[in-house]
Design a protein around this motif. Sequence first.
Motif, PDB file in Angstrom:
ATOM      1  N   ARG A 242      37.887  84.736  52.456  1.00  0.00           N
ATOM      2  CA  ARG A 242      38.180  86.127  52.068  1.00  0.00           C
ATOM      3  C   ARG A 242      39.679  86.409  52.118  1.00  0.00           C
ATOM      4  N   ASP A 245      41.361  84.857  49.168  1.00  0.00           N
ATOM      5  CA  ASP A 245      41.084  85.639  47.968  1.00  0.00           C
ATOM      6  C   ASP A 245      41.967  86.877  47.912  1.00  0.00           C
ATOM      7  N   GLU A 246      42.164  87.519  49.057  1.00  0.00           N
ATOM      8  CA  GLU A 246      43.030  88.702  49.102  1.00  0.00           C
ATOM      9  C   GLU A 246      44.475  88.347  48.777  1.00  0.00           C
ATOM     10  N   SER A 250      43.490  80.834  44.796  1.00  0.00           N
ATOM     11  CA  SER A 250      42.185  80.343  44.356  1.00  0.00           C
ATOM     12  C   SER A 250      41.917  78.976  44.963  1.00  0.00           C
TER      13      SER A 250
END
Length: 432
Positions: A242, A245-246, A250
Amino acid sequence: MSAYRAVKGTRDIFPEEIAAWKHIENVIGGVAELYGFQEIRTPVFEYTDLFRRGIGAATDIVGKEMFSFEPDPGGRSITLRPEMTAGVMRAFLQKNLHAAAPVHKLYYIAELFRKERPQAGRQRQFAQFGAELLGASSPEAVAEVIGLMMQVFSTLGVKGLKLRINTLGDMDDRVRYRDALKAYLVQYAADLDEPSRERLEKNPLRILDSKNPAVQDIVADGPKLRDYLKQGALDDFEQVLRYLDERGVSCSVDPLLVRGLDYYCHTAFEVASPELGAQDALGGGGRYDGLARQLGSKTDIPAAGFAVGMERLLIVMEKQGLLRHIGEKGPRVYVVLQDRELVSRAVTLCNSLRSAGISAEMDLCARSMKAQMREANRMHADFALFVGEAEIRSGLFGLKNLRTSGQEELDMKAVIARLCRKPDETESSAPC
């Protein structure tokens, strides 16, 4: 030609290549500073036991690749460092840094040594850059380490990288899975290739890295690491994903990814480039909370880090055309001598320019003006400064812009002011 050549597995790095190295090193230092990492430098050799205990006696590095020697008949074995993490942790513990502050962020650019088969991007003496975050290995700490690595690549302009990531669980999880994997693979020992059969006894997790399709087929039907992980490890890993992703990083989860060093636990990652062919790994890292205790600490110290091969990074950048114009920056000015009898005046002018912070070159081989101008262009000088009898008498020197071919007549004070401007400035001058 000399009768001597560089030792196999080593290479010379000449001035035309150094510019690319310095460019990468400057980017590494700049990005590291953004993240609050400070540089550390450790000795080029350590006691061999440090690597046996830290990396693991069953690893390929310790078993096959270390340059070790006895310093004296009764002394302890010493090894040229094959990796940096164990040495950085040794320095951290020896200095008792964990007593000074809870978290330390360190990075390095270092020469390393391994008895590898020399090939493109893999030498027996090679360089890595890397970072170690000591004192924290929370999901946000791991994501920060990965973010630092990926920002170095993006700042350099490198494209097409693939970040693979996995979780190994804690050390107990890893041991239970290793035993289950070994019990499964023993049934297929006759079908494994020679490297895998060797790893089956010493380090069966490394068989997961095999590029042999037949071995991959066997592994595909074997026990899965994820089935041996505690829920806490899985939750921790999801949080890492997470945070990445923030950050806009990728990645792809690869359940077969393991790192070859025994000290890794929980999150492990590897970055690869298609520019490198079958052996596409550019760098990688992960968590290693148990390393400090393996090296004699009374407590575990949470930690995470990575390392990237500099030579392999240079190959990728070269193939992507990112080094094309690096190294073309030459001296600010080339002093062109019209009369050899004025050489002492040219030397004085060069000294004055350099004292003012202006890079200056002059002819040292008594060449013609035409040859001097060719040399100025070959060196990518910005300007040519002409020195002759007339210039000395009048105090005005011809300053030719070798980019635009424009020429000015200026006294030395004005020459220095003009050369102190940045290359893209046209009006206002800036102090050197």
